[in-house]
Write an enzyme that holds these catalytic residues in place. Structure first.
Site, PDB file in Angstrom:
ATOM      1  N   GLU A   1     -15.361  22.697  -7.963  1.00  0.00           N
ATOM      2  CA  GLU A   1     -16.095  23.630  -8.822  1.00  0.00           C
ATOM      3  C   GLU A   1     -17.601  23.438  -8.691  1.00  0.00           C
ATOM      4  O   GLU A   1     -18.369  24.412  -8.781  1.00  0.00           O
ATOM      5  CB  GLU A   1     -15.659  23.437 -10.279  1.00  0.00           C
ATOM      6  CG  GLU A   1     -14.263  23.925 -10.590  1.00  0.00           C
ATOM      7  CD  GLU A   1     -13.168  22.975 -10.139  1.00  0.00           C
ATOM      8  OE1 GLU A   1     -12.000  23.386 -10.145  1.00  0.00           O
ATOM      9  OE2 GLU A   1     -13.504  21.814  -9.789  1.00  0.00           O
TER      10      GLU A   1
ATOM     11  N   HIS B   1      -6.093  22.275 -20.250  1.00  0.00           N
ATOM     12  CA  HIS B   1      -5.976  23.544 -19.525  1.00  0.00           C
ATOM     13  C   HIS B   1      -5.843  24.715 -20.485  1.00  0.00           C
ATOM     14  O   HIS B   1      -5.350  25.777 -20.099  1.00  0.00           O
ATOM     15  CB  HIS B   1      -4.759  23.524 -18.588  1.00  0.00           C
ATOM     16  CG  HIS B   1      -4.921  22.667 -17.380  1.00  0.00           C
ATOM     17  ND1 HIS B   1      -4.810  21.296 -17.446  1.00  0.00           N
ATOM     18  CD2 HIS B   1      -5.175  22.966 -16.087  1.00  0.00           C
ATOM     19  CE1 HIS B   1      -4.983  20.787 -16.234  1.00  0.00           C
ATOM     20  NE2 HIS B   1      -5.210  21.783 -15.394  1.00  0.00           N
TER      21      HIS B   1
END
Length: 319
Positions: free
Chosen positions: A60, A129
């Site tokens: 990321e 998540h």
């Protein structure tokens, strides 16, 4: 008007903007060959080629840096961060670079980039998540935060985000991907809320998944003689507080519902603005959020964790 699901609306917006503007590129983890882990981008690589749509390594940090670099180099990148929980890894490029580039360049250059990310709970993804990361970014000047709750807004606001000259964080709730609705293809307006249900007694303000819980609560309460006006913020930075204030002027009561922790959340920002600018119209204002602890994995505990229609209705009755 055609009826499609939320994920298809996202894909159509990307497809149309890639076709419309050669400077638009799209990249991320498993977005090309696999078509996205949530099946939001199938066929884009085949239609637009590997120079425009491509897969990247699992980093990321690298994704955000590449997006910032290509944006200031003249392109309009769209990247996908698979889960919003991993957005802290993009912080330097987004917060310290892209969001400030217009200011630091003395308004001579911008960083037009879009960061798409799947967020939210209810899917049994566990504590790391399932978060809604709005509060991590809402205090950053120069960064826009878009949070659609319908397929029409998913398509229209994503098209608007790609055309915007500012960095935009575009958040897609995982539990909305299968939702269907009519879509006309119009380009949306960032920073404009929508009154999705008129009412006279209480103003309900929300966004994304909890917006639909508010609508369900409003239907239940209508049977009890309580008419709720439901507002979908759609954009959480900038906030359309003018629409909220007009509603509170009529109803005199406000409940803001947020999927996210109470401390430091955007619901508190809405309440503060209404208290500052609409104090004379207020009889009561409240917020309903998730508790200040990590999201449970256990299905019954996770279901109880989020503010659902029954909890919203109970809070409105208390108002």
């Amino acid at each position: 008007m055609t009826e499609i699901d939320f994920r298809t609306a996202v894909c159509q917006a990307l497809d149309e903007e890639l076709a419309r503007d050669d400077s638009v590129i799209f990249f991320g983890e498993d977005v090309a060959v696999a078509g996205g882990v949530f099946a939001t981008t199938p066929g884009l690589a085949e239609r637009h080629g590997p120079d425009r749509v491509f897969d990247t390594p699992i980093s990321e940090l690298a994704l955000a840096g590449a997006a910032y670099g290509s944006a200031i180099g003249g392109l309009r990148p769209v990247i996908e961060i698979m889960f919003g929980d991993f957005l802290p890894l993009t912080m330097d490029s987004l917060v310290n670079q892209a969001a400030k580039y217009w200011y630091l360049s003395n308004e001579q250059a911008s960083a037009p980039l879009v960061v798409r990310s799947a967020i939210g709970g209810g899917g049994r993804f566990g504590a790391i998540h399932s978060q809604v990361p709005v509060s991590w970014f809402q205090s950053v000047p120069g960064l826009k935060i878009v949070c659609p709750s319908t397929p029409a807004d998913a398509k229209g606001l994503l098209k608007a985000a790609i055309r915007d000259d500012n960095p935009v964080l575009f958040l897609e709730h995982k539990r909305l991907y299968a939702m269907t609705g009519e879509v006309n293809g119009d380009v949306g307006v960032i920073g404009e809320a929508a009154v999705v249900r008129p009412g006279t007694d209480v103003t309900l303000v929300s966004a994304m998944r909890t917006l639909h819980e508010c609508r369900a609560a409003a239907e239940t309460l209508a049977g009890e003689g309580i008419e709720c006006e439901v507002i979908d913020l759609r954009t959480l930075r900038p906030l359309d507080t003018a629409t909220v204030l007009r509603s509170v002027e009529k109803t005199n009561r406000l409940l803001v519902v947020e999927e996210g922790p109470r401390t430091g959340g955007w619901a508190g920002e809405v309440l503060a603005t209404v208290a500052e600018e609409g104090l004379g119209d207020i009889d009561d204002i409240r917020r309903l959020t998730t508790p200040d602890h990590p999201i449970p994995y256990s299905p019954p505990l996770e279901d109880a964790f989020f503010p659902g229609a029954e909890a919203i209705a109970a809070e409105v009755r208390a108002l």
